[in-house]
Write a protein that holds these residues in place. Structure first.
Motif, PDB file in Angstrom:
ATOM      1  N   ILE A 289       0.715  -1.133   0.063  1.00  0.00           N
ATOM      2  CA  ILE A 289      -0.087  -0.048  -0.147  1.00  0.00           C
ATOM      3  C   ILE A 289       0.683   1.272  -0.012  1.00  0.00           C
ATOM      4  O   ILE A 289       0.671   2.298  -0.795  1.00  0.00           O
ATOM      5  N   GLN A 290       1.978   1.289   0.974  1.00  0.00           N
ATOM      6  CA  GLN A 290       2.786   2.355   0.740  1.00  0.00           C
ATOM      7  C   GLN A 290       3.475   2.622  -0.466  1.00  0.00           C
ATOM      8  O   GLN A 290       3.799   3.892  -0.824  1.00  0.00           O
ATOM      9  N   ASP A 291       3.909   1.477  -1.198  1.00  0.00           N
ATOM     10  CA  ASP A 291       4.600   1.632  -2.556  1.00  0.00           C
ATOM     11  C   ASP A 291       3.707   2.144  -3.524  1.00  0.00           C
ATOM     12  O   ASP A 291       4.065   2.846  -4.339  1.00  0.00           O
ATOM     13  N   ALA A 292       2.157   1.640  -3.274  1.00  0.00           N
ATOM     14  CA  ALA A 292       1.269   2.188  -4.429  1.00  0.00           C
ATOM     15  C   ALA A 292       1.141   3.431  -4.249  1.00  0.00           C
ATOM     16  O   ALA A 292       0.879   4.456  -4.962  1.00  0.00           O
ATOM     17  N   PHE A 293       1.159   4.038  -2.816  1.00  0.00           N
ATOM     18  CA  PHE A 293       0.812   5.545  -2.367  1.00  0.00           C
ATOM     19  C   PHE A 293       2.080   6.404  -3.179  1.00  0.00           C
ATOM     20  O   PHE A 293       1.815   7.475  -3.644  1.00  0.00           O
ATOM     21  N   GLN A 294       3.359   5.842  -3.124  1.00  0.00           N
ATOM     22  CA  GLN A 294       4.612   6.568  -3.631  1.00  0.00           C
ATOM     23  C   GLN A 294       4.381   6.616  -5.006  1.00  0.00           C
ATOM     24  O   GLN A 294       4.809   7.696  -5.934  1.00  0.00           O
ATOM     25  N   LEU A 295       3.682   5.755  -6.090  1.00  0.00           N
ATOM     26  CA  LEU A 295       3.578   5.903  -7.330  1.00  0.00           C
ATOM     27  C   LEU A 295       2.721   7.093  -7.680  1.00  0.00           C
ATOM     28  O   LEU A 295       2.432   7.584  -8.756  1.00  0.00           O
ATOM     29  N   LEU A 296       1.895   7.534  -6.453  1.00  0.00           N
ATOM     30  CA  LEU A 296       1.098   8.556  -6.855  1.00  0.00           C
ATOM     31  C   LEU A 296       1.691   9.968  -6.999  1.00  0.00           C
ATOM     32  O   LEU A 296       1.004  11.060  -7.367  1.00  0.00           O
ATOM     33  N   LEU A 297       2.851  10.039  -6.657  1.00  0.00           N
ATOM     34  CA  LEU A 297       3.562  11.261  -6.619  1.00  0.00           C
ATOM     35  C   LEU A 297       3.770  11.988  -7.874  1.00  0.00           C
ATOM     36  O   LEU A 297       3.290  12.908  -8.000  1.00  0.00           O
ATOM     37  N   PRO A 298       4.045  11.220  -9.050  1.00  0.00           N
ATOM     38  CA  PRO A 298       4.294  11.854 -10.223  1.00  0.00           C
ATOM     39  C   PRO A 298       2.922  12.223 -10.739  1.00  0.00           C
ATOM     40  O   PRO A 298       2.757  13.419 -11.435  1.00  0.00           O
ATOM     41  N   VAL A 299       1.781  11.449 -10.405  1.00  0.00           N
ATOM     42  CA  VAL A 299       0.322  11.826 -10.797  1.00  0.00           C
ATOM     43  C   VAL A 299       0.233  13.258 -10.319  1.00  0.00           C
ATOM     44  O   VAL A 299      -0.527  14.023 -11.005  1.00  0.00           O
ATOM     45  N   LEU A 300       0.275  13.314  -8.803  1.00  0.00           N
ATOM     46  CA  LEU A 300      -0.026  14.693  -8.590  1.00  0.00           C
ATOM     47  C   LEU A 300       0.818  15.807  -9.087  1.00  0.00           C
ATOM     48  O   LEU A 300       0.432  17.019  -9.171  1.00  0.00           O
ATOM     49  N   GLN A 301       2.024  15.465  -9.335  1.00  0.00           N
ATOM     50  CA  GLN A 301       3.051  16.709  -9.755  1.00  0.00           C
ATOM     51  C   GLN A 301       2.592  16.887 -11.240  1.00  0.00           C
ATOM     52  O   GLN A 301       2.581  18.169 -11.434  1.00  0.00           O
ATOM     53  N   ILE A 302       2.249  16.052 -11.978  1.00  0.00           N
ATOM     54  CA  ILE A 302       1.875  16.396 -13.479  1.00  0.00           C
ATOM     55  C   ILE A 302       0.488  17.197 -13.445  1.00  0.00           C
ATOM     56  O   ILE A 302       0.175  18.162 -14.181  1.00  0.00           O
ATOM     57  N   SER A 303      -0.283  16.870 -12.322  1.00  0.00           N
ATOM     58  CA  SER A 303      -1.567  17.536 -12.166  1.00  0.00           C
ATOM     59  C   SER A 303      -1.402  18.798 -11.960  1.00  0.00           C
ATOM     60  O   SER A 303      -2.203  19.620 -12.542  1.00  0.00           O
ATOM     61  N   HIS A 304      -0.675  19.048 -11.032  1.00  0.00           N
ATOM     62  CA  HIS A 304      -0.358  20.519 -10.833  1.00  0.00           C
ATOM     63  C   HIS A 304       0.459  21.246 -11.823  1.00  0.00           C
ATOM     64  O   HIS A 304      -0.108  22.520 -12.051  1.00  0.00           O
ATOM     65  N   ILE A 305       1.336  20.607 -12.651  1.00  0.00           N
ATOM     66  CA  ILE A 305       1.877  21.385 -13.738  1.00  0.00           C
ATOM     67  C   ILE A 305       0.737  21.632 -14.627  1.00  0.00           C
ATOM     68  O   ILE A 305       0.553  22.972 -15.271  1.00  0.00           O
ATOM     69  N   GLN A 306      -0.188  20.721 -15.179  1.00  0.00           N
ATOM     70  CA  GLN A 306      -1.298  20.824 -15.962  1.00  0.00           C
ATOM     71  C   GLN A 306      -2.251  22.020 -15.600  1.00  0.00           C
ATOM     72  O   GLN A 306      -2.788  22.822 -16.174  1.00  0.00           O
ATOM     73  N   THR A 307      -2.533  22.031 -14.365  1.00  0.00           N
ATOM     74  CA  THR A 307      -3.526  23.274 -13.543  1.00  0.00           C
ATOM     75  C   THR A 307      -2.732  24.655 -13.741  1.00  0.00           C
ATOM     76  O   THR A 307      -3.572  25.380 -14.054  1.00  0.00           O
ATOM     77  N   SER A 308      -1.360  24.461 -13.388  1.00  0.00           N
ATOM     78  CA  SER A 308      -0.872  25.702 -13.483  1.00  0.00           C
ATOM     79  C   SER A 308      -0.736  26.308 -15.110  1.00  0.00           C
ATOM     80  O   SER A 308      -0.874  27.410 -15.257  1.00  0.00           O
ATOM     81  N   CYS A 309      -0.371  25.393 -16.084  1.00  0.00           N
ATOM     82  CA  CYS A 309      -0.465  25.815 -17.383  1.00  0.00           C
ATOM     83  C   CYS A 309      -1.998  26.403 -17.695  1.00  0.00           C
ATOM     84  O   CYS A 309      -1.820  27.336 -18.571  1.00  0.00           O
ATOM     85  N   SER A 310      -2.953  25.683 -17.428  1.00  0.00           N
ATOM     86  CA  SER A 310      -4.285  26.150 -17.687  1.00  0.00           C
ATOM     87  C   SER A 310      -4.694  27.470 -17.171  1.00  0.00           C
ATOM     88  O   SER A 310      -5.037  28.240 -17.921  1.00  0.00           O
ATOM     89  N   LYS A 311      -4.152  27.769 -15.761  1.00  0.00           N
ATOM     90  CA  LYS A 311      -4.386  28.978 -15.452  1.00  0.00           C
ATOM     91  C   LYS A 311      -3.687  30.129 -16.098  1.00  0.00           C
ATOM     92  O   LYS A 311      -4.099  31.215 -16.208  1.00  0.00           O
ATOM     93  N   ALA A 312      -2.386  29.833 -16.427  1.00  0.00           N
ATOM     94  CA  ALA A 312      -1.731  30.785 -17.222  1.00  0.00           C
ATOM     95  C   ALA A 312      -2.246  31.274 -18.577  1.00  0.00           C
ATOM     96  O   ALA A 312      -2.040  32.315 -18.917  1.00  0.00           O
ATOM     97  N   HIS A 313      -2.698  30.221 -19.207  1.00  0.00           N
ATOM     98  CA  HIS A 313      -3.392  30.488 -20.472  1.00  0.00           C
ATOM     99  C   HIS A 313      -4.600  31.090 -20.605  1.00  0.00           C
ATOM    100  O   HIS A 313      -4.935  32.041 -21.230  1.00  0.00           O
ATOM    101  N   GLU A 314      -5.298  30.857 -19.170  1.00  0.00           N
ATOM    102  CA  GLU A 314      -6.610  31.752 -19.064  1.00  0.00           C
ATOM    103  C   GLU A 314      -6.373  33.169 -18.797  1.00  0.00           C
ATOM    104  O   GLU A 314      -7.121  34.143 -19.092  1.00  0.00           O
TER     105      GLU A 314
END
Length: 343
Positions: free
Chosen positions: A318-343
């Motif tokens: 479970i802990q190893d699976a949790f660590q796999l979520l790190l890149p997912v949240l990081q790219i989600s943050h990047i995508q959200t930041s890019c969307s706000k910048a375009h707006e």
């Protein structure tokens, strides 16, 4: 002649060891083993290889016995499939992060890197006080409401129905197991009235004693099998829950929560899952101990240790699976930041 013989054997032993070392170093299989030990392969690959080895071992057995193997059961509950899917999402997200960073430079690159580091710091395992751990492990039925609340806080449309169902089934099995301990069985036997005038011989007593020992062994085996199956199913459902959360974060609706806030919620969610699995393994080991109270220690101890070990393995997965979520949240943050910048 004696010294010649012993000297010759020593020489052969030295040559044999040297030969094995040379073969081991040049053998691709040995290199692969060192690679596995260095944990450079994915968790799902290790689990899959362990499952295949167990299948081969069972195929070679002449007698067919009912045995509980965590890896096979974990795969039957689709735990391995969800783990592999989560690893794919994680690897794809990591590739997108590196691709995005390659397009940046200067102050913009530093800003994004600092944001990603801030998210990563939340994922670093933290030591908890013993009192905090004790409080968390005594949650009981509150686990269900806590899980639902944490998923709601993530602002993603995920419900823990399957995980709650698996957990409920595990606790029902625990209650059922407590009804078949040797103490209860002995009480039932004592309650049975004997026929008037009937006296048991020493031989009859020995037969009853042997029968009682068989019943105990069978009960211990059944509880052991239930415990491994429960741990495998609950862990598989936890991995499935984390996989679904990852998918919803990447491809779901836009969320108001920041990636850092989501990371904090996911940390609490994972902690709750690990505590529940750890608590389950402890309760099942207690049931095995109670059922095998009159068994020999050398027979009972390995069974208890096996249940506790699989409980530790479950929390690790479970802990190893949790660590796999790190890149997912990081790219989600990047995508959200890019969307706000375009707006």
């Amino acid at each position: 002649g004696k010294s010649v013989l012993s000297g010759g054997l020593d020489a052969l032993e030295f040559i044999g060891k040297t030969t094995m070392n040379v073969l081991a170093e040049s053998d691709p299989g040995f290199k692969r083993t060192k690679t596995l030990m260095a944990r450079t392969v994915s968790l799902s690959q290790l689990l899959r290889e362990a499952k295949e080895k167990e299948k081969q071992r069972r195929a070679q057995q002449v007698t067919v016995e009912r045995t509980a193997h965590y890896g096979l059961l974990f795969d039957e509950f689709q735990g391995l499939s969800h783990l592999e899917a989560l690893e794919i999402l994680s690897n794809e997200s990591e590739a997108q992060i590196q691709s995005h960073l390659a397009t940046l430079d200067g102050e913009q690159l530093e800003t994004v890197k600092n944001d990603l580091i801030a998210i990563k710091e939340i994922f670093v395992p933290k030591e908890l006080d013993d009192e905090v751990v004790k409080v968390q492990k005594d949650m009981g039925e509150e686990f269900v409401s806590m899980l639902t609340e944490l998923l709601f806080e993530l602002h993603v449309a995920a419900t823990p129905d399957k995980l709650n169902k698996a957990r409920k089934k595990a606790h029902e099995w625990l209650e059922e197991a407590s009804l078949f301990t040797p103490v209860n069985i002995e009480e039932e036997l004592n309650e049975k009235p004997e026929e008037p005038g009937e006296e048991k011989t020493q031989k009859d007593n020995k037969i009853d004693s042997d029968k009682m020992e068989v019943d105990k062994s069978k009960t211990v085996e059944e509880i052991y099998m239930l415990s491994i199956a429960s741990l495998a199913e609950v862990t598989a459902r936890c991995i499935e829950q984390l996989h679904k959360v990852a998918e919803l974060i990447l491809h779901g609706q836009e969320v108001e929560k920041t990636a850092q806030d989501q990371a904090k919620v996911l940390t609490n969610l994972t902690s709750a899952m690990c505590n529940e699995v750890s608590s389950l393994s402890k309760k099942f080991s207690d049931s095995v101990t109670a059922a095998g109270s009159n068994m020999k220690a050398e027979v009972l101890t390995p069974i208890i240790n096996s249940v506790l070990l699989e409980g530790c393995n479950s929390t690790t997965y479970i802990q190893d699976a949790f660590q796999l979520l790190l890149p997912v949240l990081q790219i989600s943050h990047i995508q959200t930041s890019c969307s706000k910048a375009h707006e």
